[in-house]
Design a protein around this motif. Structure first.
Motif, short mmCIF file in Angstrom:
data_model
loop_
_atom_site.label_atom_id
_atom_site.label_comp_id
_atom_site.label_asym_id
_atom_site.label_seq_id
_atom_site.Cartn_x
_atom_site.Cartn_y
_atom_site.Cartn_z
N PRO A 145 -49.29 -43.18 -34.30
CA PRO A 145 -48.03 -44.30 -34.34
C PRO A 145 -47.83 -44.69 -35.80
O PRO A 145 -46.76 -44.91 -36.18
CB PRO A 145 -48.44 -45.15 -33.15
CG PRO A 145 -49.34 -44.49 -32.24
CD PRO A 145 -50.07 -43.55 -33.05
N ASP A 146 -48.75 -44.96 -36.38
CA ASP A 146 -48.73 -45.77 -37.73
C ASP A 146 -48.32 -44.69 -38.83
O ASP A 146 -48.05 -44.98 -39.96
CB ASP A 146 -49.95 -46.36 -38.29
CG ASP A 146 -51.23 -45.35 -38.23
OD1 ASP A 146 -51.08 -44.22 -37.99
OD2 ASP A 146 -52.33 -45.92 -38.74
N GLU A 147 -48.26 -43.41 -38.34
CA GLU A 147 -47.69 -42.26 -39.30
C GLU A 147 -46.64 -41.86 -38.79
O GLU A 147 -45.90 -41.05 -39.55
CB GLU A 147 -48.93 -41.21 -39.38
CG GLU A 147 -50.11 -41.61 -40.01
CD GLU A 147 -51.02 -40.34 -40.03
OE1 GLU A 147 -50.74 -39.35 -39.42
OE2 GLU A 147 -52.28 -40.47 -40.32
N LEU A 189 -42.18 -48.39 -30.54
CA LEU A 189 -42.04 -47.62 -31.80
C LEU A 189 -40.89 -46.87 -32.15
O LEU A 189 -40.40 -46.94 -33.30
CB LEU A 189 -43.27 -46.75 -31.55
CG LEU A 189 -43.65 -45.53 -32.81
CD1 LEU A 189 -43.96 -46.26 -34.11
CD2 LEU A 189 -44.36 -44.52 -32.60
N GLN A 192 -38.86 -49.55 -33.45
CA GLN A 192 -39.18 -49.99 -34.80
C GLN A 192 -38.59 -48.96 -35.88
O GLN A 192 -38.25 -49.36 -36.94
CB GLN A 192 -40.63 -49.89 -35.05
CG GLN A 192 -41.25 -50.09 -36.20
CD GLN A 192 -42.87 -50.05 -36.20
OE1 GLN A 192 -43.42 -50.18 -35.26
NE2 GLN A 192 -43.06 -49.67 -37.64
#
Length: 235
Positions: A145-147, A189, A192
């Motif tokens: 998710p953070d990528e 996500l 976002q």
């Protein structure tokens, strides 16, 4: 009435009921019939009842089915739409680019670049979703998710592709509340990335939910559910 036609009606009823419970328009959720391991005749039965979206996990099987169905289906009210929803290896990207309409399982820039390079010029852009490993499942494919934001920005800039959204396959949840919670993380996500302002056009597709958890996925905001067993039966 065939079993597949009857099952399709039951799944559509489930989608409608789930949308009503979530205060959503049933037309906001598309049904992808996952036909992997079932032959062209099963697809044809679903087509006869108006189903137009089909998902395949295994690329070679999917390509053979796409060709077989194309040769037997004429005069439809609308074209069939084929989605690759399984892992895509580098040596299979050309087949995917040449035969499928959508790829929901992109999780690496290298694969997206190959799909972009190999998409035939006479075909519309290949519609793409990024597969996100939303709950960190050890045996699941997908970008972390953070990528995802960085990958989305890179994929959205490639020619011959159009980034449509995100796809997730979380681990089975213990109950409805837990399933809603993990799907809500994918929806957050999705929102976002859209809000970050790095994409040339906003994503519009959130592909999550299968036979067992489609109600929870719809509650969380899914716009496409991928259903196989409840339509075609056990594999």
């Amino acid at each position: 009435m065939t079993m597949i036609v009857r099952n399709l009606q039951l799944v559509r009823d489930r989608i409608t009921t789930a949308c009503v419970a979530a205060g959503r328009n049933p037309a906001s959720v598309r049904l992808l019939a996952v036909s992997k391991t079932f032959g062209p005749e099963a697809v044809m039965a679903a087509v006869s009842d108006g189903q137009r979206l089909f998902g395949e996990n295994y690329i070679q099987e999917g390509v053979e089915k796409i060709v077989a169905v194309r040769n037997h289906v004429t005069g439809l009210s609308g074209p069939l739409e084929w989605h690759c929803i399984g892992p895509v290896q580098s040596n299979k990207t050309r087949q995917v680019a040449e035969h499928f309409d959508w790829v929901q399982s992109v999780d690496r820039l290298k694969i997206a670049q190959r799909l972009s390079e190999q998409r035939p010029a006479h075909l519309p852009p290949l519609q793409v979703c990024l597969q996100v490993n939303i709950d960190g499942g050890a045996n699941k494919s997908g970008v972390a998710p953070d990528e995802a934001l960085a990958l989305a920005a890179e994929v959205a800039g490639l020619p011959r592709l159009r980034l449509r959204g995100l796809m997730s396959i979380p681990e089975p949840a213990i109950d409805f509340v837990a399933a809603c919670a993990v799907h809500a993380r994918a929806k957050a996500l999705f929102d976002q990335i859209n809000a970050a302002g790095v994409l040339p056009q906003a994503m519009d597709t959130l592909s999550m939910g299968m036979t067992a958890d489609l109600e929870a996925a719809i509650h969380a905001g899914s716009t496409m559910v991928r259903v196989g067993t409840a339509i075609f039966g056990k594999r």
